[in-house]
Design a protein around this motif. Structure first.
Motif, short mmCIF file in Angstrom:
data_model
loop_
_atom_site.label_atom_id
_atom_site.label_comp_id
_atom_site.label_asym_id
_atom_site.label_seq_id
_atom_site.Cartn_x
_atom_site.Cartn_y
_atom_site.Cartn_z
N ASP A 222 0.85 -1.18 0.00
CA ASP A 222 0.00 0.00 0.00
C ASP A 222 0.89 1.24 0.00
OD1 ASP A 222 0.97 0.24 2.60
OD2 ASP A 222 -0.94 -0.17 3.57
N GLY A 223 0.30 2.40 0.25
CA GLY A 223 1.06 3.63 0.21
C GLY A 223 2.08 3.77 1.31
N HIS A 224 1.96 2.98 2.39
CA HIS A 224 2.91 3.06 3.49
C HIS A 224 4.12 2.15 3.29
CE1 HIS A 224 0.70 5.65 6.32
NE2 HIS A 224 -0.37 5.14 5.74
N TRP A 225 3.94 1.04 2.57
CA TRP A 225 5.07 0.14 2.26
C TRP A 225 4.71 -0.65 1.01
CZ3 TRP A 225 9.87 0.42 3.27
CH2 TRP A 225 10.73 -0.67 3.06
N PRO A 226 5.60 -0.64 0.01
CA PRO A 226 5.22 -1.18 -1.31
C PRO A 226 5.42 -2.68 -1.50
CG PRO A 226 7.39 -0.15 -1.43
CD PRO A 226 6.89 0.07 -0.02
N PHE A 227 5.85 -3.40 -0.48
CA PHE A 227 6.13 -4.83 -0.60
C PHE A 227 5.26 -5.64 0.36
CE2 PHE A 227 10.09 -2.51 -1.43
CZ PHE A 227 10.36 -2.89 -2.74
N ALA A 228 4.90 -6.84 -0.04
CA ALA A 228 4.13 -7.74 0.82
C ALA A 228 5.06 -8.46 1.79
CB ALA A 228 3.36 -8.75 -0.01
N PHE A 229 4.61 -8.59 3.05
CA PHE A 229 5.37 -9.37 4.02
C PHE A 229 4.41 -9.92 5.06
CE2 PHE A 229 5.51 -5.05 5.87
CZ PHE A 229 5.12 -5.29 7.18
N GLU A 230 4.92 -10.88 5.83
CA GLU A 230 4.21 -11.44 6.97
C GLU A 230 5.17 -11.46 8.15
OE1 GLU A 230 1.31 -15.04 7.10
OE2 GLU A 230 3.31 -15.86 7.51
N VAL A 231 4.67 -11.07 9.33
CA VAL A 231 5.53 -11.05 10.50
C VAL A 231 4.80 -11.67 11.68
CG1 VAL A 231 4.85 -8.68 11.08
CG2 VAL A 231 6.99 -9.60 12.00
N HIS A 232 5.51 -12.49 12.44
CA HIS A 232 5.00 -13.06 13.69
C HIS A 232 5.77 -12.46 14.86
CE1 HIS A 232 3.42 -16.12 10.94
NE2 HIS A 232 2.63 -16.51 11.91
N GLN A 233 5.06 -12.22 15.94
CA GLN A 233 5.70 -11.79 17.19
C GLN A 233 5.30 -12.76 18.30
OE1 GLN A 233 6.47 -7.75 19.79
NE2 GLN A 233 4.45 -7.94 18.87
N ASP A 234 6.31 -13.40 18.87
CA ASP A 234 6.11 -14.29 20.02
C ASP A 234 6.41 -13.51 21.28
OD1 ASP A 234 5.56 -16.56 18.39
OD2 ASP A 234 7.71 -16.84 18.09
N ILE A 235 5.50 -13.54 22.25
CA ILE A 235 5.63 -12.82 23.51
C ILE A 235 5.62 -13.84 24.63
CG2 ILE A 235 4.59 -11.09 25.01
CD1 ILE A 235 3.21 -9.98 22.43
N THR A 236 6.69 -13.91 25.40
CA THR A 236 6.81 -14.90 26.46
C THR A 236 7.15 -14.19 27.77
OG1 THR A 236 7.65 -16.52 24.87
CG2 THR A 236 7.95 -17.01 27.20
N LEU A 237 6.36 -14.47 28.80
CA LEU A 237 6.58 -13.89 30.13
C LEU A 237 6.98 -14.99 31.09
CD1 LEU A 237 6.25 -11.06 31.49
CD2 LEU A 237 3.99 -11.86 32.28
N LEU B 25 10.65 -11.73 16.91
CA LEU B 25 10.04 -11.36 15.65
C LEU B 25 10.58 -12.24 14.53
CD1 LEU B 25 10.18 -7.45 15.79
CD2 LEU B 25 8.10 -8.85 15.77
N ARG B 26 9.68 -12.64 13.62
CA ARG B 26 10.04 -13.41 12.43
C ARG B 26 9.35 -12.77 11.23
NH1 ARG B 26 7.20 -18.07 13.49
NH2 ARG B 26 6.41 -17.15 15.42
N LEU B 27 10.15 -12.15 10.38
CA LEU B 27 9.64 -11.44 9.21
C LEU B 27 9.92 -12.27 7.96
CD1 LEU B 27 8.62 -8.83 7.72
CD2 LEU B 27 11.00 -8.05 7.80
N ARG B 28 8.88 -12.51 7.16
CA ARG B 28 9.03 -13.27 5.91
C ARG B 28 8.63 -12.39 4.74
NH1 ARG B 28 5.92 -16.20 2.33
NH2 ARG B 28 4.01 -15.77 3.53
N ASN B 29 9.47 -12.38 3.72
CA ASN B 29 9.14 -11.65 2.50
C ASN B 29 8.08 -12.43 1.73
OD1 ASN B 29 8.99 -10.22 0.13
ND2 ASN B 29 11.13 -10.51 -0.46
#
Length: 289
Positions: free
Chosen positions: A121-136, A145-149
């Motif tokens: 979109d107008g904020h970022w021109p590439f598709a990606f998927e990101v996961h965030q694991d939160i452990t307490l 964080l795991r970012l996949r193109n």
């Protein structure tokens, strides 16, 4: 049966020992607050009172950290622009994932996994998927964080977190770094300088800089807590605004505005091929003073 987190005022709460964590997946995958026996460890707001990621305790920086100069860049010979996303700044800041709702993938009493899928979109021109694991745990908070193109094209990529710490009378930083990037009047880096570590009360500092050569934990202490911040990421952005009741120590993967440097890779910016991954972790160890 595995217990699940508590849902409170649009937030998800995790508990481990004396630590309580509130998460707002719908507000940029942000942390609303982290408390030890009711005392804020990070700048903390009860989840129902949080208005956005910028008022949170911490939010992820995806797919870049800090400023992207003048909201434009050239990548592999093609020109791109990004939309305004930060008040009246001439730059775009902190990526795009902090602006969007994340989905809950899985949750347990002390662990949560969130996901954000970005459509160009107008904020970022590439598709990606990101996961965030939160452990307490009873002694710490861990974020991964795991970012996949997810695009058909190679894309520039970076990761980080933007934690806010409450400024107290005794707030003190001790961090082993050796490089500081100085900036122009619009906060874009101009050159690097030698920085012989940071070891001072927060009240004596006036930083809004990226630092390199980070070794060991960033030690943050005050009259309430002794904190140790560790990360797999090599840079730190330290922000100590004198007139505010908070300060920031932000693990990041690249120098501010690295995409406009002569060698972005040398300044930490990754190039992700289609389906390639970029990962990072951050741990905050908490000890009551």
């Amino acid at each position: 049966m595995t217990s699940t987190p508590t849902i409170v005022d649009n937030g998800i709460e995790l508990q481990a020992g004396e630590l309580r964590l509130a998460v707002r997946a719908d507000l940029g995958g942000s942390l609303a607050g982290l408390w030890y026996r009711g005392t804020p460890v990070l700048r903390s707001t009860e989840p129902g009172r949080l208005d956005g990621a910028r008022q949170s305790a911490c939010f992820p920086l995806v797919p870049y950290s800090n400023r992207l100069g003048y909201r434009r860049f050239v990548w592999q010979g093609r020109k791109y622009t990004t939309q305004p996303n930060f008040d009246d700044s001439p730059h775009s800041l902190h990526g795009v994932a902090w602006l969007r709702p994340w989905q809950v993938v899985s949750r347990e009493a002390s662990r949560l996994t969130l996901r954000y899928r970005h459509i160009p979109d107008g904020h970022w021109p590439f598709a990606f998927e990101v996961h965030q694991d939160i452990t307490l745990t009873p002694q710490s908070l861990q974020l991964d964080l795991r970012l996949r193109n997810a695009d058909a094209l190679e894309q520039p990529a970076g990761l980080g977190w933007h934690p806010y710490f409450p400024r107290r009378a005794g707030s003190h930083l001790k961090i082993d770094v050796d490089t500081r990037w100085d900036a122009d009047a619009l906060q874009l880096p101009t050159h690097s300088a030698t920085q012989d570590g940071i070891d001072a009360p927060v009240a004596a500092l006036a930083f809004d800089h990226c630092f390199g050569g980070w070794r060991g934990p960033a030690c943050i202490r005050d009259e309430q807590f002794s904190l140790r911040l560790c990360s797999t990421l090599p840079y730190l952005v330290v922000f100590t605004p004198p007139a505010r009741e908070h300060f920031c120590v932000e693990p990041v993967s690249h120098v501010n505005d690295a995409i406009h440097s002569a060698d972005p890779a040398m300044h930490g910016l990754a190039t992700l091929r289609p389906d390639e991954m970029l990962a990072a972790s951050m741990t905050l160890e908490v000890e009551a003073s």
